[in-house]
Design an enzyme around this catalytic site. Sequence first.
Site, PDB file in Angstrom:
ATOM      1  CG  HIS A  41      56.391 -21.979 -56.689  1.00  0.00           C
ATOM      2  ND1 HIS A  41      55.088 -22.209 -57.039  1.00  0.00           N
ATOM      3  CD2 HIS A  41      57.123 -22.260 -57.766  1.00  0.00           C
ATOM      4  CE1 HIS A  41      55.028 -22.591 -58.288  1.00  0.00           C
ATOM      5  NE2 HIS A  41      56.242 -22.635 -58.761  1.00  0.00           N
ATOM      6  CG  HIS A  96      45.751 -24.298 -56.702  1.00  0.00           C
ATOM      7  ND1 HIS A  96      46.748 -23.752 -57.465  1.00  0.00           N
ATOM      8  CD2 HIS A  96      44.638 -23.557 -56.958  1.00  0.00           C
ATOM      9  CE1 HIS A  96      46.273 -22.715 -58.140  1.00  0.00           C
ATOM     10  NE2 HIS A  96      44.991 -22.578 -57.853  1.00  0.00           N
ATOM     11  CD  GLU A 129      52.637 -20.244 -49.898  1.00  0.00           C
ATOM     12  OE1 GLU A 129      51.547 -20.499 -49.351  1.00  0.00           O
ATOM     13  OE2 GLU A 129      53.177 -20.993 -50.733  1.00  0.00           O
ATOM     14  NE  ARG A 160      46.099 -27.349 -64.691  1.00  0.00           N
ATOM     15  CZ  ARG A 160      46.995 -26.407 -65.002  1.00  0.00           C
ATOM     16  NH1 ARG A 160      48.259 -26.564 -64.637  1.00  0.00           N
ATOM     17  NH2 ARG A 160      46.662 -25.343 -65.668  1.00  0.00           N
ATOM     18  CG  HIS A 214      52.557 -32.822 -58.146  1.00  0.00           C
ATOM     19  ND1 HIS A 214      51.888 -31.872 -58.868  1.00  0.00           N
ATOM     20  CD2 HIS A 214      53.868 -32.495 -58.236  1.00  0.00           C
ATOM     21  CE1 HIS A 214      52.742 -31.004 -59.350  1.00  0.00           C
ATOM     22  NE2 HIS A 214      53.953 -31.352 -58.979  1.00  0.00           N
ATOM     23  CG  ASN A 255      50.511 -28.315 -53.193  1.00  0.00           C
ATOM     24  OD1 ASN A 255      50.027 -29.242 -53.836  1.00  0.00           O
ATOM     25  ND2 ASN A 255      50.271 -27.055 -53.489  1.00  0.00           N
ATOM     26  CD  GLU A 265      48.465 -23.385 -53.135  1.00  0.00           C
ATOM     27  OE1 GLU A 265      48.372 -23.531 -54.368  1.00  0.00           O
ATOM     28  OE2 GLU A 265      49.475 -23.671 -52.500  1.00  0.00           O
ATOM     29  CB  THR A 299      51.066 -20.771 -58.895  1.00  0.00           C
ATOM     30  OG1 THR A 299      50.041 -21.702 -58.574  1.00  0.00           O
ATOM     31  CG2 THR A 299      50.578 -19.369 -58.627  1.00  0.00           C
TER      32      THR A 299
HETATM   33  N1  PXP Z   1      52.603 -22.463 -52.638  1.00  0.00           N
HETATM   34  C1  PXP Z   1      51.789 -22.087 -53.648  1.00  0.00           C
HETATM   35  C2  PXP Z   1      50.948 -20.863 -53.456  1.00  0.00           C
HETATM   36  C3  PXP Z   1      51.716 -22.842 -54.836  1.00  0.00           C
HETATM   37  O1  PXP Z   1      50.893 -22.451 -55.813  1.00  0.00           O
HETATM   38  C4  PXP Z   1      52.507 -24.000 -54.945  1.00  0.00           C
HETATM   39  C5  PXP Z   1      52.436 -24.832 -56.187  1.00  0.00           C
HETATM   40  O2  PXP Z   1      51.176 -25.378 -56.330  1.00  0.00           O
HETATM   41  C6  PXP Z   1      53.311 -24.368 -53.861  1.00  0.00           C
HETATM   42  C7  PXP Z   1      53.369 -23.557 -52.737  1.00  0.00           C
HETATM   43  C8  PXP Z   1      54.141 -25.608 -53.875  1.00  0.00           C
HETATM   44  O3  PXP Z   1      55.130 -25.487 -54.827  1.00  0.00           O
HETATM   45  P1  PXP Z   1      56.016 -26.751 -55.207  1.00  0.00           P
HETATM   46  O4  PXP Z   1      55.079 -27.785 -55.749  1.00  0.00           O
HETATM   47  O5  PXP Z   1      56.973 -26.208 -56.202  1.00  0.00           O
HETATM   48  O6  PXP Z   1      56.669 -27.219 -53.942  1.00  0.00           O
END
Ligand code: PXP
Length: 243
Positions: free
Chosen positions: A196, A49, A157, A55, A9, A6, A76, A107
Amino acid sequence: MKLGVNIDHIATLRQVRYMSDIDAHNAEPDLLAAAETCVRAGAAGITVHLREDRRHIQDADVFRLREGLKTKLNLEMGNSPAILAIALKVRPDEVCLVPENRAEVTTEGGLNVAGQQEALRPTVDALRNAGIRVSMFIEPERGQIAASHALGAEMVELHTGAFANSEDGAQLAALVRLREAAEQAHGLGVQVNAGHGINYTNIARIRTLPHVVELNIGHSIVCRAISVGLERAVREMVAAMQQ
Ligand code: PXP
Protein backbone atom coordinates in the site's frame (compact mmCIF):
# COMPACT_ATOMS: atom_id res chain seq x y z
CA MET A 1 11.72 -9.77 -1.98
CA LYS A 2 9.25 -10.70 -4.70
CA LEU A 3 6.87 -8.36 -6.47
CA GLY A 4 3.14 -8.86 -6.80
CA VAL A 5 1.67 -6.34 -9.20
CA ASN A 6 -1.81 -5.11 -8.36
CA ILE A 7 -3.56 -4.55 -11.70
CA ASP A 8 -6.86 -3.11 -10.39
CA HIS A 9 -6.11 0.26 -11.98
CA ILE A 10 -5.76 -1.36 -15.40
CA ALA A 11 -9.30 -2.66 -14.97
CA THR A 12 -10.37 0.81 -13.84
CA LEU A 13 -9.20 2.19 -17.17
CA ARG A 14 -11.25 -0.39 -19.07
CA GLN A 15 -14.34 0.25 -16.93
CA VAL A 16 -14.24 3.95 -17.70
CA ARG A 17 -15.13 3.18 -21.32
CA TYR A 18 -16.46 -0.39 -21.47
CA MET A 19 -18.31 -0.85 -18.20
CA SER A 20 -21.45 -1.95 -20.01
CA ASP A 21 -19.70 -4.57 -22.17
CA ILE A 22 -16.27 -5.71 -21.08
CA ASP A 23 -16.46 -8.49 -23.68
CA ALA A 24 -16.90 -6.04 -26.56
CA HIS A 25 -14.53 -6.91 -29.41
CA ASN A 26 -12.81 -3.55 -28.97
CA ALA A 27 -12.75 -3.43 -25.15
CA GLU A 28 -9.31 -2.43 -23.86
CA PRO A 29 -6.96 -2.64 -22.07
CA ASP A 30 -6.83 -6.43 -21.94
CA LEU A 31 -6.20 -7.49 -18.34
CA LEU A 32 -4.66 -10.86 -19.07
CA ALA A 33 -2.26 -9.35 -21.60
CA ALA A 34 -1.27 -6.70 -19.04
CA ALA A 35 -0.76 -9.37 -16.38
CA GLU A 36 1.43 -11.37 -18.78
CA THR A 37 3.51 -8.27 -19.45
CA CYS A 38 4.05 -7.85 -15.69
CA VAL A 39 5.15 -11.47 -15.39
CA ARG A 40 7.52 -11.13 -18.37
CA ALA A 41 9.04 -8.11 -16.63
CA GLY A 42 9.75 -10.02 -13.44
CA ALA A 43 6.58 -9.97 -11.33
CA ALA A 44 6.25 -13.09 -9.21
CA GLY A 45 2.51 -12.75 -8.94
CA ILE A 46 -0.58 -10.79 -9.91
CA THR A 47 -2.97 -9.29 -7.39
CA VAL A 48 -6.56 -8.22 -7.96
CA HIS A 49 -9.23 -6.98 -5.58
CA LEU A 50 -12.76 -8.13 -6.38
CA ARG A 51 -14.71 -5.42 -4.61
CA GLU A 52 -18.35 -5.78 -3.70
CA ASP A 53 -19.19 -2.76 -5.84
CA ARG A 54 -17.21 -4.22 -8.81
CA ARG A 55 -15.77 -0.81 -9.52
CA HIS A 56 -12.74 -2.23 -11.34
CA ILE A 57 -12.16 -6.00 -11.35
CA GLN A 58 -15.16 -8.06 -12.55
CA ASP A 59 -15.95 -11.70 -11.75
CA ALA A 60 -15.07 -12.73 -15.32
CA ASP A 61 -11.63 -11.12 -14.95
CA VAL A 62 -10.75 -13.27 -11.98
CA PHE A 63 -11.80 -16.48 -13.74
CA ARG A 64 -9.93 -15.50 -16.90
CA LEU A 65 -6.76 -14.63 -14.99
CA ARG A 66 -6.94 -17.89 -13.08
CA GLU A 67 -7.28 -19.77 -16.35
CA GLY A 68 -4.65 -17.91 -18.34
CA LEU A 69 -1.99 -16.86 -15.83
CA LYS A 70 1.07 -19.02 -15.48
CA THR A 71 2.03 -17.39 -12.21
CA LYS A 72 0.57 -16.89 -8.75
CA LEU A 73 -2.82 -15.23 -8.46
CA ASN A 74 -3.54 -13.37 -5.24
CA LEU A 75 -7.17 -12.36 -4.71
CA GLU A 76 -7.90 -9.53 -2.29
CA MET A 77 -11.39 -9.63 -0.84
CA GLY A 78 -13.56 -8.44 1.98
CA ASN A 79 -15.11 -10.97 4.33
CA SER A 80 -18.40 -11.36 2.49
CA PRO A 81 -20.21 -14.66 1.82
CA ALA A 82 -20.88 -13.78 -1.84
CA ILE A 83 -17.24 -13.00 -2.58
CA LEU A 84 -16.10 -16.03 -0.61
CA ALA A 85 -18.29 -18.24 -2.81
CA ILE A 86 -16.57 -16.82 -5.90
CA ALA A 87 -13.12 -17.29 -4.37
CA LEU A 88 -13.89 -20.93 -3.67
CA LYS A 89 -14.87 -21.41 -7.32
CA VAL A 90 -11.89 -19.52 -8.74
CA ARG A 91 -9.37 -21.07 -6.36
CA PRO A 92 -6.66 -18.44 -6.51
CA ASP A 93 -3.31 -19.46 -5.04
CA GLU A 94 -3.72 -16.93 -2.26
CA VAL A 95 -6.44 -14.79 -0.73
CA CYS A 96 -5.67 -11.63 1.18
CA LEU A 97 -8.54 -10.59 3.45
CA VAL A 98 -8.96 -6.83 3.53
CA PRO A 99 -11.44 -4.46 5.16
CA GLU A 100 -13.90 -3.06 2.65
CA ASN A 101 -15.96 0.05 2.84
CA ARG A 102 -17.99 1.11 -0.16
CA ALA A 103 -17.30 4.80 0.28
CA GLU A 104 -13.51 4.50 0.32
CA VAL A 105 -11.28 5.41 -2.63
CA THR A 106 -8.87 2.62 -1.76
CA THR A 107 -8.40 0.24 1.16
CA GLU A 108 -7.93 2.70 3.96
CA GLY A 109 -6.78 0.78 6.99
CA GLY A 110 -5.84 -2.70 8.05
CA LEU A 111 -8.34 -5.41 8.81
CA ASN A 112 -9.27 -5.53 12.49
CA VAL A 113 -8.53 -9.23 12.90
CA ALA A 114 -8.26 -9.03 16.69
CA GLY A 115 -11.72 -7.44 16.91
CA GLN A 116 -13.57 -9.91 14.69
CA GLN A 117 -11.92 -13.29 15.08
CA GLU A 118 -15.20 -15.19 15.21
CA ALA A 119 -16.54 -13.56 12.05
CA LEU A 120 -13.30 -14.30 10.19
CA ARG A 121 -12.75 -17.87 11.37
CA PRO A 122 -15.22 -19.64 9.01
CA THR A 123 -13.85 -17.74 6.03
CA VAL A 124 -10.24 -18.56 6.87
CA ASP A 125 -11.14 -22.21 7.47
CA ALA A 126 -13.10 -22.50 4.21
CA LEU A 127 -10.24 -20.99 2.19
CA ARG A 128 -7.58 -23.11 3.86
CA ASN A 129 -9.66 -26.27 3.43
CA ALA A 130 -9.82 -25.45 -0.29
CA GLY A 131 -6.01 -25.32 -0.39
CA ILE A 132 -5.84 -21.52 -0.68
CA ARG A 133 -3.16 -19.77 1.34
CA VAL A 134 -4.59 -16.98 3.48
CA SER A 135 -3.13 -13.59 4.25
CA MET A 136 -4.47 -10.80 6.47
CA PHE A 137 -3.96 -7.18 5.46
CA ILE A 138 -3.27 -5.59 8.84
CA GLU A 139 -1.75 -2.59 10.52
CA PRO A 140 1.72 -3.34 11.90
CA GLU A 141 0.40 -3.93 15.43
CA ARG A 142 1.24 -6.72 17.86
CA GLY A 143 -2.37 -7.66 18.62
CA GLN A 144 -3.31 -7.91 14.94
CA ILE A 145 -0.34 -10.15 14.17
CA ALA A 146 -1.05 -12.41 17.14
CA ALA A 147 -4.74 -12.66 16.15
CA SER A 148 -3.86 -13.46 12.50
CA HIS A 149 -1.53 -16.20 13.65
CA ALA A 150 -4.13 -17.57 16.08
CA LEU A 151 -6.68 -17.81 13.25
CA GLY A 152 -4.29 -19.87 11.15
CA ALA A 153 -3.35 -17.29 8.51
CA GLU A 154 -0.17 -18.39 6.72
CA MET A 155 0.71 -14.79 5.88
CA VAL A 156 0.18 -11.21 6.90
CA GLU A 157 0.42 -8.23 4.57
CA LEU A 158 1.62 -5.30 6.61
CA HIS A 159 -0.19 -2.09 5.68
CA THR A 160 2.48 0.38 4.62
CA GLY A 161 0.03 3.27 4.10
CA ALA A 162 0.91 5.13 7.30
CA PHE A 163 4.57 4.86 6.35
CA ALA A 164 3.97 5.96 2.76
CA ASN A 165 1.81 8.93 3.70
CA SER A 166 4.20 10.34 6.29
CA GLU A 167 7.49 12.14 5.75
CA ASP A 168 10.93 12.41 7.32
CA GLY A 169 10.99 11.53 11.04
CA ALA A 170 7.42 10.28 11.11
CA GLN A 171 8.22 8.01 8.18
CA LEU A 172 11.20 6.58 10.01
CA ALA A 173 9.05 5.96 13.09
CA ALA A 174 6.51 4.16 10.89
CA LEU A 175 9.35 2.11 9.41
CA VAL A 176 10.40 1.04 12.91
CA ARG A 177 6.83 -0.15 13.58
CA LEU A 178 6.90 -2.14 10.33
CA ARG A 179 10.26 -3.66 11.27
CA GLU A 180 9.02 -4.73 14.71
CA ALA A 181 5.88 -6.19 13.16
CA ALA A 182 7.92 -8.10 10.58
CA GLU A 183 10.13 -9.54 13.33
CA GLN A 184 7.11 -10.59 15.38
CA ALA A 185 5.30 -12.25 12.46
CA HIS A 186 8.45 -14.02 11.30
CA GLY A 187 9.07 -15.24 14.86
CA LEU A 188 5.61 -16.82 14.83
CA GLY A 189 6.32 -18.54 11.51
CA VAL A 190 3.96 -16.27 9.59
CA GLN A 191 5.09 -15.14 6.11
CA VAL A 192 5.57 -11.38 5.93
CA ASN A 193 4.27 -9.43 2.93
CA ALA A 194 3.70 -5.69 2.73
CA GLY A 195 1.85 -3.24 0.58
CA HIS A 196 0.00 0.00 0.00
CA GLY A 197 1.45 3.28 -1.17
CA ILE A 198 4.87 1.85 -2.02
CA ASN A 199 6.52 3.84 -4.81
CA TYR A 200 9.85 4.23 -6.64
CA THR A 201 11.14 6.56 -3.91
CA ASN A 202 10.04 5.01 -0.64
CA ILE A 203 11.06 1.53 -1.83
CA ALA A 204 14.59 2.48 -0.72
CA ARG A 205 13.38 2.37 2.88
CA ILE A 206 10.93 -0.49 2.47
CA ARG A 207 13.62 -2.79 1.15
CA THR A 208 15.53 -2.45 4.44
CA LEU A 209 12.72 -4.31 6.25
CA PRO A 210 13.64 -7.79 7.43
CA HIS A 211 11.85 -11.03 6.46
CA VAL A 212 9.62 -9.50 3.78
CA VAL A 213 8.81 -12.10 1.13
CA GLU A 214 6.50 -10.13 -1.14
CA LEU A 215 5.46 -6.57 -1.83
CA ASN A 216 2.14 -5.81 -3.49
CA ILE A 217 2.34 -2.64 -5.52
CA GLY A 218 -0.24 -1.15 -7.86
CA HIS A 219 -0.80 2.55 -8.15
CA SER A 220 2.77 3.70 -8.56
CA ILE A 221 3.64 1.09 -11.17
CA VAL A 222 0.58 1.85 -13.27
CA CYS A 223 1.34 5.58 -13.04
CA ARG A 224 4.94 5.02 -14.14
CA ALA A 225 3.68 2.84 -16.98
CA ILE A 226 2.00 5.90 -18.48
CA SER A 227 5.45 7.35 -19.17
CA VAL A 228 7.67 4.35 -19.79
CA GLY A 229 5.30 1.46 -20.52
CA LEU A 230 4.18 -1.33 -18.23
CA GLU A 231 7.06 -3.70 -18.90
CA ARG A 232 9.71 -1.13 -18.06
CA ALA A 233 7.77 0.17 -15.06
CA VAL A 234 7.69 -3.34 -13.58
CA ARG A 235 11.35 -3.98 -14.42
CA GLU A 236 12.35 -0.74 -12.72
CA MET A 237 10.45 -1.65 -9.56
CA VAL A 238 11.93 -5.16 -9.46
CA ALA A 239 15.40 -3.60 -9.81
CA ALA A 240 14.68 -1.04 -7.10
CA MET A 241 13.57 -3.81 -4.75
CA GLN A 242 16.76 -5.74 -5.31
CA GLN A 243 19.33 -2.97 -5.08
N1 PXP B 1 -2.22 -4.40 -0.84
C1 PXP B 1 -3.53 -4.25 -0.54
C2 PXP B 1 -4.13 -5.20 0.45
C3 PXP B 1 -4.31 -3.26 -1.17
O1 PXP B 1 -5.60 -3.16 -0.87
C4 PXP B 1 -3.69 -2.43 -2.12
C5 PXP B 1 -4.50 -1.38 -2.82
O2 PXP B 1 -5.47 -1.97 -3.60
C6 PXP B 1 -2.34 -2.63 -2.42
C7 PXP B 1 -1.62 -3.60 -1.73
C8 PXP B 1 -1.62 -1.82 -3.45
O3 PXP B 1 -1.54 -0.51 -3.03
P1 PXP B 1 -1.03 0.61 -4.03
O4 PXP B 1 -1.99 0.63 -5.18
O5 PXP B 1 -1.04 1.84 -3.20
O6 PXP B 1 0.34 0.19 -4.48
